[in-house]
Design a protein around this motif. Structure first.
Motif, PDB file in Angstrom:
ATOM      1  N   ASP A 164      14.807  61.283 -18.905  1.00  0.00           N
ATOM      2  CA  ASP A 164      15.709  62.342 -19.346  1.00  0.00           C
ATOM      3  C   ASP A 164      17.042  61.785 -19.843  1.00  0.00           C
ATOM      4  N   SER A 165      17.454  60.627 -19.331  1.00  0.00           N
ATOM      5  CA  SER A 165      18.655  59.976 -19.859  1.00  0.00           C
ATOM      6  C   SER A 165      18.395  59.469 -21.274  1.00  0.00           C
ATOM      7  N   GLY A 167      21.490  62.706 -28.954  1.00  0.00           N
ATOM      8  CA  GLY A 167      22.852  62.485 -29.421  1.00  0.00           C
ATOM      9  C   GLY A 167      23.923  62.910 -28.445  1.00  0.00           C
ATOM     10  N   TRP A 168      23.544  63.157 -27.206  1.00  0.00           N
ATOM     11  CA  TRP A 168      24.509  63.632 -26.212  1.00  0.00           C
ATOM     12  C   TRP A 168      25.244  62.504 -25.496  1.00  0.00           C
ATOM     13  N   ILE A 169      24.585  61.395 -25.248  1.00  0.00           N
ATOM     14  CA  ILE A 169      25.245  60.236 -24.658  1.00  0.00           C
ATOM     15  C   ILE A 169      25.049  59.043 -25.594  1.00  0.00           C
ATOM     16  N   GLY A 170      25.952  58.066 -25.483  1.00  0.00           N
ATOM     17  CA  GLY A 170      25.905  56.924 -26.371  1.00  0.00           C
ATOM     18  C   GLY A 170      25.005  55.814 -25.853  1.00  0.00           C
ATOM     19  N   GLN A 171      24.817  54.807 -26.700  1.00  0.00           N
ATOM     20  CA  GLN A 171      23.974  53.668 -26.331  1.00  0.00           C
ATOM     21  C   GLN A 171      24.530  52.940 -25.119  1.00  0.00           C
ATOM     22  N   ASP A 172      25.850  52.784 -25.040  1.00  0.00           N
ATOM     23  CA  ASP A 172      26.454  52.076 -23.912  1.00  0.00           C
ATOM     24  C   ASP A 172      26.163  52.791 -22.595  1.00  0.00           C
ATOM     25  N   LEU A 185      23.633  54.861 -21.962  1.00  0.00           N
ATOM     26  CA  LEU A 185      22.209  54.722 -21.645  1.00  0.00           C
ATOM     27  C   LEU A 185      21.930  53.342 -21.074  1.00  0.00           C
ATOM     28  N   ASP A 186      22.505  52.311 -21.686  1.00  0.00           N
ATOM     29  CA  ASP A 186      22.286  50.945 -21.200  1.00  0.00           C
ATOM     30  C   ASP A 186      22.769  50.797 -19.758  1.00  0.00           C
ATOM     31  N   ARG A 187      23.907  51.402 -19.436  1.00  0.00           N
ATOM     32  CA  ARG A 187      24.431  51.331 -18.060  1.00  0.00           C
ATOM     33  C   ARG A 187      23.485  52.025 -17.082  1.00  0.00           C
ATOM     34  N   ILE A 188      22.972  53.181 -17.485  1.00  0.00           N
ATOM     35  CA  ILE A 188      22.075  53.939 -16.602  1.00  0.00           C
ATOM     36  C   ILE A 188      20.795  53.150 -16.337  1.00  0.00           C
ATOM     37  N   LEU A 189      20.186  52.652 -17.406  1.00  0.00           N
ATOM     38  CA  LEU A 189      18.918  51.927 -17.252  1.00  0.00           C
ATOM     39  C   LEU A 189      19.136  50.616 -16.492  1.00  0.00           C
ATOM     40  N   LYS A 190      20.277  49.972 -16.690  1.00  0.00           N
ATOM     41  CA  LYS A 190      20.571  48.736 -15.960  1.00  0.00           C
ATOM     42  C   LYS A 190      20.718  49.005 -14.469  1.00  0.00           C
ATOM     43  N   LEU A 191      21.418  50.089 -14.112  1.00  0.00           N
ATOM     44  CA  LEU A 191      21.565  50.417 -12.692  1.00  0.00           C
ATOM     45  C   LEU A 191      20.200  50.673 -12.058  1.00  0.00           C
ATOM     46  N   ILE A 192      19.364  51.443 -12.740  1.00  0.00           N
ATOM     47  CA  ILE A 192      18.028  51.734 -12.209  1.00  0.00           C
ATOM     48  C   ILE A 192      17.257  50.433 -11.995  1.00  0.00           C
ATOM     49  N   ALA A 193      17.308  49.534 -12.980  1.00  0.00           N
ATOM     50  CA  ALA A 193      16.593  48.257 -12.879  1.00  0.00           C
ATOM     51  C   ALA A 193      17.215  47.345 -11.821  1.00  0.00           C
ATOM     52  N   ASP A 194      18.542  47.320 -11.738  1.00  0.00           N
ATOM     53  CA  ASP A 194      19.223  46.456 -10.757  1.00  0.00           C
ATOM     54  C   ASP A 194      18.874  46.846  -9.325  1.00  0.00           C
ATOM     55  N   ILE A 235      28.054  60.459 -18.421  1.00  0.00           N
ATOM     56  CA  ILE A 235      27.833  60.012 -17.044  1.00  0.00           C
ATOM     57  C   ILE A 235      28.758  60.812 -16.144  1.00  0.00           C
ATOM     58  N   GLY A 236      28.179  61.528 -15.190  1.00  0.00           N
ATOM     59  CA  GLY A 236      28.955  62.394 -14.302  1.00  0.00           C
ATOM     60  C   GLY A 236      29.019  63.833 -14.753  1.00  0.00           C
ATOM     61  N   LYS A 237      28.369  64.166 -15.862  1.00  0.00           N
ATOM     62  CA  LYS A 237      28.425  65.538 -16.386  1.00  0.00           C
ATOM     63  C   LYS A 237      27.057  65.957 -16.905  1.00  0.00           C
ATOM     64  N   GLY A 238      26.442  66.894 -16.207  1.00  0.00           N
ATOM     65  CA  GLY A 238      25.151  67.415 -16.612  1.00  0.00           C
ATOM     66  C   GLY A 238      25.282  68.642 -17.493  1.00  0.00           C
ATOM     67  N   GLU A 239      24.219  68.931 -18.231  1.00  0.00           N
ATOM     68  CA  GLU A 239      24.174  70.121 -19.085  1.00  0.00           C
ATOM     69  C   GLU A 239      22.751  70.655 -19.078  1.00  0.00           C
TER      70      GLU A 239
END
Length: 383
Positions: free
Chosen positions: A290-291, A298-303, A305-314, A352-356
């Motif tokens: 969903d991220s 077009g709601w969140i930027g590449q940076d 998304l990269d942070r979210i996926l990195k945290l999940i992987a880390d 990040i920190g704001k859902g819709e």
């Protein structure tokens, strides 16, 4: 023709405590007894998660010693009942029947207590049995996993699975008391230790950017099983869940489910993998999906998304499993709408920190999000 209409309206104040401790059943720890002290000793029937009894073979002996030490306040009315852990407990309606039968055999009434000690699935099942016995026997939850301590165990939902659908039969019923014993976490395997952190990622992403940044900072400590940051994460996550429950729709009468971010795909993935995926592992993939969808929309930027996926992987989660592909997953959207009981409502990310919330999803964009995660998975495996 005349009609008589009587309008009824009333409010009920629900209260319960969520406690955190170590060594709950050490006779020197009076926390449980202190919360149950009354004019007459409290009768308690206990249901135990089999996985917990295998990890703690002396648990029943400890329980007996504890209740002997506090026999003026609390007493066991029967030998604890042991049930399978995980989704197996929610897939077997006979377990509910056995607990209800126990209330009959041992005269467990609304002034007695049914205590469940175990993971979230066992707590769900036992809570449902308690809720339908005598229209509600007092239920004490002792969550034993990260997932149940920071999420499901502190809430007001109880359920079992039915018709091949997750949480199809259930109730909203507040527990009488919740006690989290951090010592139970020490014997979790790595998958169960990690699994509950998916729910922490979830609430951070939709509610609290500062918590997300904290998780980024402590991701490797959490993955290394350091207890201090895990305790901080559990307490913070539990507080956010309690704050949400205290909001405008605690019993989910509407279709809005912000805390189900990432869950429409997760619920379906659990079934598609025959529950080989832990709930938290499925949620982590659902959050990644969903991220990624939010990014492609077009709601969140590449940076971000990269942070979210990195945290999940880390934290040690996979971002993709083969069952994520195919039309069976997309069918989960309609099943999720049925589960909501109204129109489809899905939480996505504006930041990040704001859902819709949205009320429809583009199937082609879902497929593109899946392909994105599959590509990342293949690249990571090659490297």
């Amino acid at each position: 023709m005349t009609h008589t209409v009587l309008q009824q309206a009333f409010a009920v104040n629900f209260q319960y405590k969520v406690c955190f401790t170590h060594g709950l059943f050490d006779p020197n720890n009076s926390l449980l007894a202190d919360h149950l002290r009354a004019e007459n000793p409290a009768k308690i029937f206990i249901v135990l998660d089999q996985g917990l009894t295998e990890a703690h073979p002396d648990l029943i002996a400890k329980l007996e010693q504890y209740f002997e030490a506090y026999k003026k306040d609390i007493f066991l009315c029967a030998t604890p009942m042991i049930v399978p852990g995980g989704e197996a407990s929610k897939n077997d309606e006979n377990l509910v029947r056995q607990i209800v039968e126990a209330t009959h055999l041992h005269a467990i009434d609304r002034h007695a207590y049914i205590m469940a000690i175990g993971g979230g699935a066992v707590l769900d099942m036992v809570g449902f049995a308690a809720a339908i016995s005598h229209r509600g026997v007092r239920h004490i939850r002792i969550p034993s996993t990260v997932l149940s301590q920071n999420d499901s165990g502190v809430g007001v939902k109880n359920s079992i699975n039915y018709f091949g659908k997750k949480n199809y039969i259930g109730t909203f019923a507040t527990p009488y008391l919740v006690i989290n014993d951090f010592d139970f976490l020490k014997t979790l395997d790595d998958r169960d230790w990690r699994s509950g952190l998916a729910e922490a990622i979830k609430v951070a992403l939709i509610k609290d950017v500062n918590f997300f940044q904290w998780m980024e900072k402590h991701a490797h400590d959490l993955a290394r099983r350091e207890m201090v940051p895990m305790k901080d994460s559990i307490i913070r996550c539990a507080q956010m869940h309690l704050d949400h429950i205290a909001g405008k729709d605690p019993f989910e009468m509407g279709s809005s489910r912000p805390l189900d971010f990432g869950h429409w795909a997760a619920h379906k993935l659990e079934y598609l993998t025959n529950f080989d995926l832990r709930h938290g592992e499925a949620v982590a993939i659902g959050i990644a999906l969903d991220s990624t969808y939010s990014f492609l929309k077009g709601w969140i930027g590449q940076d971000d998304l990269d942070r979210i996926l990195k945290l999940i992987a880390d934290l040690g989660f996979d971002l993709f499993v083969p069952e994520l592909t195919g039309e069976n997953l997309i069918k989960g959207l309609e099943e999720f709408r049925e589960h909501l009981g109204g129109r489809l409502t899905i939480m996505l990310l504006k930041a990040i920190g704001k859902g819709e919330e949205v009320h429809e999803m583009d199937h082609e964009l879902i497929r593109k999000a899946i392909a994105y995660l599959e590509s990342m998975h293949k690249t990571t495996n090659v490297n």
